[in-house]
Design an enzyme around this catalytic site. Structure first.
Site, PDB file in Angstrom:
ATOM      1  N   LYS A   9       0.836  -1.207   0.000  1.00  0.00           N
ATOM      2  CA  LYS A   9       0.000   0.000   0.000  1.00  0.00           C
ATOM      3  C   LYS A   9       0.871   1.258   0.000  1.00  0.00           C
ATOM      4  O   LYS A   9       0.607   2.210  -0.730  1.00  0.00           O
ATOM      5  CB  LYS A   9      -0.937   0.002   1.215  1.00  0.00           C
ATOM      6  CG  LYS A   9      -2.070  -1.010   1.096  1.00  0.00           C
ATOM      7  CD  LYS A   9      -2.834  -1.206   2.407  1.00  0.00           C
ATOM      8  CE  LYS A   9      -3.844  -2.344   2.262  1.00  0.00           C
ATOM      9  NZ  LYS A   9      -4.502  -2.699   3.533  1.00  0.00           N
ATOM     10  N   GLN A  50      -4.944  -1.889   9.754  1.00  0.00           N
ATOM     11  CA  GLN A  50      -4.729  -3.154   9.059  1.00  0.00           C
ATOM     12  C   GLN A  50      -5.318  -4.305   9.888  1.00  0.00           C
ATOM     13  O   GLN A  50      -4.946  -4.493  11.038  1.00  0.00           O
ATOM     14  CB  GLN A  50      -3.219  -3.362   8.830  1.00  0.00           C
ATOM     15  CG  GLN A  50      -2.876  -4.574   7.984  1.00  0.00           C
ATOM     16  CD  GLN A  50      -3.385  -4.488   6.547  1.00  0.00           C
ATOM     17  OE1 GLN A  50      -3.361  -3.436   5.917  1.00  0.00           O
ATOM     18  NE2 GLN A  50      -3.895  -5.582   6.033  1.00  0.00           N
ATOM     19  N   ASP A  89     -11.398   2.664   4.158  1.00  0.00           N
ATOM     20  CA  ASP A  89     -11.726   1.249   3.966  1.00  0.00           C
ATOM     21  C   ASP A  89     -13.248   1.036   3.868  1.00  0.00           C
ATOM     22  O   ASP A  89     -13.699  -0.026   3.447  1.00  0.00           O
ATOM     23  CB  ASP A  89     -11.200   0.414   5.149  1.00  0.00           C
ATOM     24  CG  ASP A  89      -9.910  -0.326   4.797  1.00  0.00           C
ATOM     25  OD1 ASP A  89      -9.620  -0.479   3.588  1.00  0.00           O
ATOM     26  OD2 ASP A  89      -9.203  -0.754   5.728  1.00  0.00           O
TER      27      ASP A  89
END
Ligand code: NAD
Length: 293
Positions: free
Chosen positions: A53, A97, A120
């Protein structure tokens, strides 16, 4: 045999467009989008995902930063990292994460993340707005959004089609089924408790699978001409490969490719699209903050 939907190629195109948008923003208002990632512990897969990422951000000119917390960090430490990124105006997207270590409650963590920075798309407000007609979420979860983007860019019609989603997790299966409904598909959901799942998948024009089970979807599970999106990313032992394992999807590719009209490979399908959508969500967030069009 099926056309292969090249996720890497599509993702590269999207990343190029994002790169030029970021440049235009920088030239126009002197600002760039910023993404902050919080990682707890040292899971190898999480470390790899985060590194990928960061690299993808750098490539398109998005500023990125990582807070690496120890495996045994407390809930307060984690919330502290979240609130300092939350207060930082150069950060437009924050992601935690997943998975988190057992002692930290993922749901509670997502509750304190402001929906405005939830790139997200996992915050209950964004998820709820995705589910409700007439409402718009600020962000759509990256993997589901990537699946739909691949369908659209491959010219697959979704409206009025039968779609089966295999898996109902908060991060993939559930939001994918909601998103397909937004695009007016008739959606069935198959999960671990479903009896005779093949009877449901074989009716579908579009099959999206996110079960995490290698070779789950056999050729005879598919309607001839179906479009297959394989989200599964499963490590399987392979002594002949460099690390002793390779990645495989949920679909028995050799069989499915004979039956489907289009299929995504693993790797090189959904994976690259997920990262492209994260960059896209971060850019959108910055544009919203600066009212930059
Ligand atoms: P998860 O374990 O949270 O959920 C799996 C879902 O599949 C559950 O709803 C479960 O009921 C269902 N399921 C499990 N076994 C089944 C079976 N035999 N038949 C039918 N349904 C079954 O997993 P997840 O986080 O949603 O991830 C699913 C897969 O997608 C994994 O392989 C993961 O690595 C992959 N993934 C890929 C990306 C990407 O960007 N490519 C992103 C996220 C997840």
């Amino acid at each position: 045999t099926a056309t292969v939907i090249d996720g890497k190629f599509i993702a590269d195109e999207i990343r190029t467009r994002i790169g030029s948008e970021v440049r235009r923003m920088k030239e126009g208002i002197g600002m760039v989008p910023g993404l902050a990632v919080i990682v707890v512990g040292h899971r190898r897969d999480s470390q790899t995902y985060v590194r990928n990422k960061m690299m993808a951000c750098a490539e398109v000119g998005i500023k990125s930063m990582v807070a690496q917390l120890p495996e045994d960090c407390t809930k307060d430490q984690l919330l502290g990292a979240l609130s300092s990124f939350d207060a930082d105006p150069s950060v437009h997207g924050i992601l935690v994460q997943l998975p988190l270590p057992q002692h930290l409650d993922e749901g509670k963590v997502l509750d304190v993340l402001r929906p405005e920075k939830d790139v997200d798309g996992f915050h209950p407000l964004n998820m709820g707005n995705l589910a409700m007609r007439g409402r718009e979420p600020l962000f759509i979860p990256c993997t589901p959004k990537g699946c739909i983007e691949m369908l659209l860019r491959s010219g697959v019609e979704i409206a009025g089609k039968k779609a089966t989603v295999i898996g109902r997790s908060n991060i993939v299966g559930l939001p994918t089924s909601l998103l397909l409904q937004r695009h007016h598909a008739t959606v069935s959901i198959v999960h671990a408790f479903t009896k005779n799942p093949e009877l449901i998948t074989c009716e579908a024009d579009i099959v999206v699978t996110a079960a995490g089970v290698p070779n789950l979807v056999r050729g005879n599970w598919l309607k001839p001409g179906a479009v297959v999106i394989d989200v599964g990313t499963n490590p399987v032992e392979d002594p002949s490969s460099e690390h002793g394992y390779r990645l495989t999807g949920d679909v028995c590719y050799e069989e499915a490719v004979q039956v489907a009209s289009a299929i995504t490979p693993v790797p090189g399908g959904v994976g690259p699209m997920t990262i492209a959508m994260l960059l896209s969500n971060t850019l959108d967030s910055a544009k919203r903050v600066y009212a930059f069009t």
